[in-house]
Design an enzyme around this catalytic site. Structure first.
Site, mmCIF file in Angstrom:
data_model
loop_
_atom_site.group_PDB
_atom_site.id
_atom_site.type_symbol
_atom_site.label_atom_id
_atom_site.label_comp_id
_atom_site.label_asym_id
_atom_site.label_seq_id
_atom_site.Cartn_x
_atom_site.Cartn_y
_atom_site.Cartn_z
ATOM 1 N N ASP A 136 0.794 -1.217 0.000
ATOM 2 C CA ASP A 136 0.000 0.000 0.000
ATOM 3 C C ASP A 136 0.837 1.282 0.000
ATOM 4 O OD1 ASP A 136 -1.294 -2.306 1.091
ATOM 5 O OD2 ASP A 136 -2.997 -1.051 1.650
ATOM 6 N N GLU A 171 -3.747 1.859 -3.227
ATOM 7 C CA GLU A 171 -4.965 2.109 -2.463
ATOM 8 C C GLU A 171 -4.989 3.437 -1.706
ATOM 9 O OE1 GLU A 171 -7.856 1.104 -1.826
ATOM 10 O OE2 GLU A 171 -8.331 1.283 0.285
ATOM 11 N N ASN A 172 -3.864 3.838 -1.148
ATOM 12 C CA ASN A 172 -3.828 5.037 -0.300
ATOM 13 C C ASN A 172 -2.946 6.139 -0.868
ATOM 14 O OD1 ASN A 172 -3.705 2.502 1.999
ATOM 15 N ND2 ASN A 172 -5.413 3.938 2.064
ATOM 16 N N ASN A 226 -10.368 -1.018 -0.421
ATOM 17 C CA ASN A 226 -11.667 -0.548 0.071
ATOM 18 C C ASN A 226 -11.874 0.957 -0.107
ATOM 19 O OD1 ASN A 226 -9.571 -0.603 2.177
ATOM 20 N ND2 ASN A 226 -11.122 0.344 3.478
ATOM 21 N N HIS A 227 -10.797 1.710 -0.405
ATOM 22 C CA HIS A 227 -10.944 3.154 -0.641
ATOM 23 C C HIS A 227 -10.942 3.500 -2.126
ATOM 24 C CE1 HIS A 227 -10.661 4.061 3.567
ATOM 25 N NE2 HIS A 227 -9.432 3.575 3.684
ATOM 26 N N HIS A 232 -6.978 -7.843 -0.454
ATOM 27 C CA HIS A 232 -7.023 -6.659 0.397
ATOM 28 C C HIS A 232 -8.011 -6.934 1.528
ATOM 29 C CE1 HIS A 232 -5.851 -2.410 0.718
ATOM 30 N NE2 HIS A 232 -7.068 -2.188 1.191
ATOM 31 N N HIS A 275 -3.606 -4.164 3.032
ATOM 32 C CA HIS A 275 -4.598 -3.404 3.790
ATOM 33 C C HIS A 275 -4.167 -3.002 5.193
ATOM 34 C CE1 HIS A 275 -8.372 -1.777 5.204
ATOM 35 N NE2 HIS A 275 -8.435 -2.659 6.172
ATOM 36 N N HIS A 319 -1.208 -2.493 6.533
ATOM 37 C CA HIS A 319 -0.019 -1.642 6.551
ATOM 38 C C HIS A 319 1.065 -2.140 7.505
ATOM 39 C CE1 HIS A 319 -2.385 2.146 4.999
ATOM 40 N NE2 HIS A 319 -2.660 1.041 4.316
#
Length: 297
Positions: free
Chosen positions: A8, A39-40, A67-68, A151, A176, A178
């Site tokens: 991530d 994702e982030n 999920n984001h 994830h 997910h 981290h």
């Protein structure tokens, strides 16, 4: 072949690390393919079209999400037309984008990348278990090498999916949380003895070292090695600032936990690292090794 997976990417620090170091990392690990979870990438939550293109330009062959995925405006239309930036396949039938990408590695071998979202402790539209078999069958029909980015929040769910897919995919890599885990399976264990039998003596000798090479079959089953030849890792970690609470400035995360009041999170900046995994496999998709990647930016 070797597949480099970067965990991530969190905010500006993570993006900068990827842009500056991914080309050198590919060379260092002699990677035939690079997968990056983005994702982030946008300030710690979601991704934009511009940032996705930057990760691809930096050397990512495929960018996976989580999920984001849809937190940023404009990303839905971008994903609808993208073949190499994918979102979880179980995001729902009406969600723009795709959950499977097939790309050609540097050595000419086709690689399928699958993106799935766990259902435990996450608001997942469709259970991954309802679609994973058909999705993996589709991936295997398109490529001999199949990598799954799962994830998910729960370690138990990640271990369960890896066991379920053992022998059908090359690797199941969790994302997910981290936090990089130390449970990579299919790896060398220099401090562990295994019973085995010699099945071939290579007809060459190293005279200087007075040694010969042999091929052996391992007789002892070890729980850390999935019997079907699938590499597994519960979580690949985070590419971003580790002087933090999973990427967020520590004081902000602590304030939210102590007061239970809304707090606007901001990415931290210190101790930036690139984390992930390196999977070595045959061109037919059987994993031979998986090792953790942790490099200071």
């Amino acid at each position: 072949m070797k597949i480099l997976f970067l965990a991530d990417v969190f905010g500006v620090p993570g993006r900068r690390a990827v842009e500056e170091q991914l080309p050198a990392l590919r060379e260092r690990y002699d990677a035939d393919l690079a997968i990056v979870n983005g994702e982030n990438a946008a300030d710690g939550a979601g991704i934009t079209a511009k940032l996705a293109d930057k990760l691809l330009a930096a050397g990512a062959d495929v960018v996976t999400l989580g999920n984001h995925t849809y937190r940023r405006s404009g990303i839905a239309s971008y994903l609808a037309g993208s073949e190499r930036v994918i979102r979880p396949a179980n995001s729902g039938s009406e969600a723009p984008g795709r959950g499977l990408a097939v790309v050609e590695a540097r050595n000419g071998v086709a690689v399928a990348v699958v993106n799935l979202l766990g259902q435990l402790f996450l608001p997942t539209p469709v259970s991954p278990w309802e679609m994973v078999d058909a999705l993996v069958a589709e991936a295997r029909a398109a490529a001999p090498v199949v990598v799954v980015d799962f994830h998910a929040e729960a370690t138990s769910e990640k271990m369960a999916l890896a066991t379920w897919l053992d022998g059908r995919v090359t690797a199941v890599i969790g994302t997910h949380t981290h936090v990089q885990t130390n449970d990579a399976r299919i790896d060398a264990y220099p401090d562990t003895s295994f019973r085995g039998e010699v099945r071939q003596v290579v007809p060459t000798a190293d005279r200087q070292r007075a040694t010969v090479q042999v091929k052996v079959s391992i007789l002892d089953h070890d729980a850390r090695i999935l019997p079907g030849g699938t590499a597994a890792l519960s979580d690949a970690g985070m590419t971003g600032p580790h002087d933090s609470v999973i990427g967020v400035r520590s004081e902000l995360a602590i304030a939210r936990m102590r007061t239970r009041l809304p707090v606007r999170f901001e990415p931290a900046e210190g101790d930036v690292r690139l984390e992930g995994a390196l999977v070595t496999c045959t061109d037919t998709g059987r994993a031979e090794a998986i090792e953790l990647v942790r490099v200071s930016a």
